[in-house]
Scaffold this motif. Sequence first.
Motif, PDB file in Angstrom:
ATOM      1  N   GLN A  39       0.813  -1.217   0.000  1.00  0.00           N
ATOM      2  CA  GLN A  39       0.000   0.000   0.000  1.00  0.00           C
ATOM      3  C   GLN A  39       0.849   1.270   0.000  1.00  0.00           C
ATOM      4  O   GLN A  39       0.320   2.372   0.045  1.00  0.00           O
ATOM      5  N   GLY A  40       2.182   1.106  -0.029  1.00  0.00           N
ATOM      6  CA  GLY A  40       3.059   2.274  -0.079  1.00  0.00           C
ATOM      7  C   GLY A  40       3.375   2.867   1.281  1.00  0.00           C
ATOM      8  O   GLY A  40       3.769   4.029   1.376  1.00  0.00           O
ATOM      9  N   PHE A  54       8.025  -0.265   5.047  1.00  0.00           N
ATOM     10  CA  PHE A  54       9.277  -0.403   4.309  1.00  0.00           C
ATOM     11  C   PHE A  54      10.473  -0.212   5.237  1.00  0.00           C
ATOM     12  O   PHE A  54      11.428  -0.991   5.213  1.00  0.00           O
ATOM     13  N   ASN A  55      10.422   0.815   6.068  1.00  0.00           N
ATOM     14  CA  ASN A  55      11.519   1.080   7.009  1.00  0.00           C
ATOM     15  C   ASN A  55      11.707  -0.065   7.995  1.00  0.00           C
ATOM     16  O   ASN A  55      12.843  -0.409   8.339  1.00  0.00           O
ATOM     17  N   TRP A  85      10.996  -1.570  -3.221  1.00  0.00           N
ATOM     18  CA  TRP A  85      10.059  -0.446  -3.192  1.00  0.00           C
ATOM     19  C   TRP A  85       9.376  -0.266  -4.555  1.00  0.00           C
ATOM     20  O   TRP A  85       8.169  -0.094  -4.633  1.00  0.00           O
ATOM     21  N   LYS A  86      10.140  -0.329  -5.631  1.00  0.00           N
ATOM     22  CA  LYS A  86       9.569  -0.139  -6.968  1.00  0.00           C
ATOM     23  C   LYS A  86       8.560  -1.227  -7.318  1.00  0.00           C
ATOM     24  O   LYS A  86       7.589  -0.963  -8.022  1.00  0.00           O
ATOM     25  N   ASN A  87       8.799  -2.450  -6.845  1.00  0.00           N
ATOM     26  CA  ASN A  87       7.938  -3.582  -7.181  1.00  0.00           C
ATOM     27  C   ASN A  87       6.982  -3.950  -6.048  1.00  0.00           C
ATOM     28  O   ASN A  87       6.434  -5.049  -6.042  1.00  0.00           O
ATOM     29  N   ARG A  88       6.795  -3.065  -5.107  1.00  0.00           N
ATOM     30  CA  ARG A  88       6.025  -3.362  -3.893  1.00  0.00           C
ATOM     31  C   ARG A  88       4.606  -3.833  -4.179  1.00  0.00           C
ATOM     32  O   ARG A  88       4.081  -4.682  -3.479  1.00  0.00           O
TER      33      ARG A  88
END
Length: 184
Positions: free
Chosen positions: A11-12, A17-18, A54-57
């Motif tokens: 969901q970004g 991510f962190n 991140w790009k392919n999340r």
Amino acid sequence: MEEVLIAGLRQGDYEAFNQIYELYAHKLLGYALAHINSESEAEDLVQEVFISLWKNRESIKNCSIRSYLFTALKKRIISSWRATAQSRMYADYVELMEGNTSDSGIPPIEYTEFCDKVSALINSLPATQRTVIRLSRFENLSYPEIAERLGITHQSVKNALSKGLSTLRKYLPFYFILMNLLWK
């Protein structure tokens, strides 16, 4: 916990991510350092893995994020080895050829000519063989990945690769020895 992080990542969510980065960056760096002799290159490879993540999340499936990250890093390490091997092998090739200049005084083939010759031969192969060689040797895809991408069987991939490499051996006997070393 991983499912929550993956869902957040898809969901970004920067926090998810962190958290993934905090959990795995150090472990990935340790793995990379065990296989790469350069700390800066190892750091770069780990960074590339996280950029790719991140790009392919949005396309990340419910899988082990640990396995995903380590597999992605392993592929980048192999690509790095191949790139390094290519430059080392070409240096060895030039050194060998310098000692083998023909009596006619014709200089040994240059790297770009070498690449052009190999590329032209690959381009002359039938479409399936050409595609399978490129996917296998230049994109580092496995037989199952190639089979899925091309919609053919695993055995068809093996056959096409075998026939294609056989043709390369036939027309580039000396160069094929080098390519074989580069591609292993």
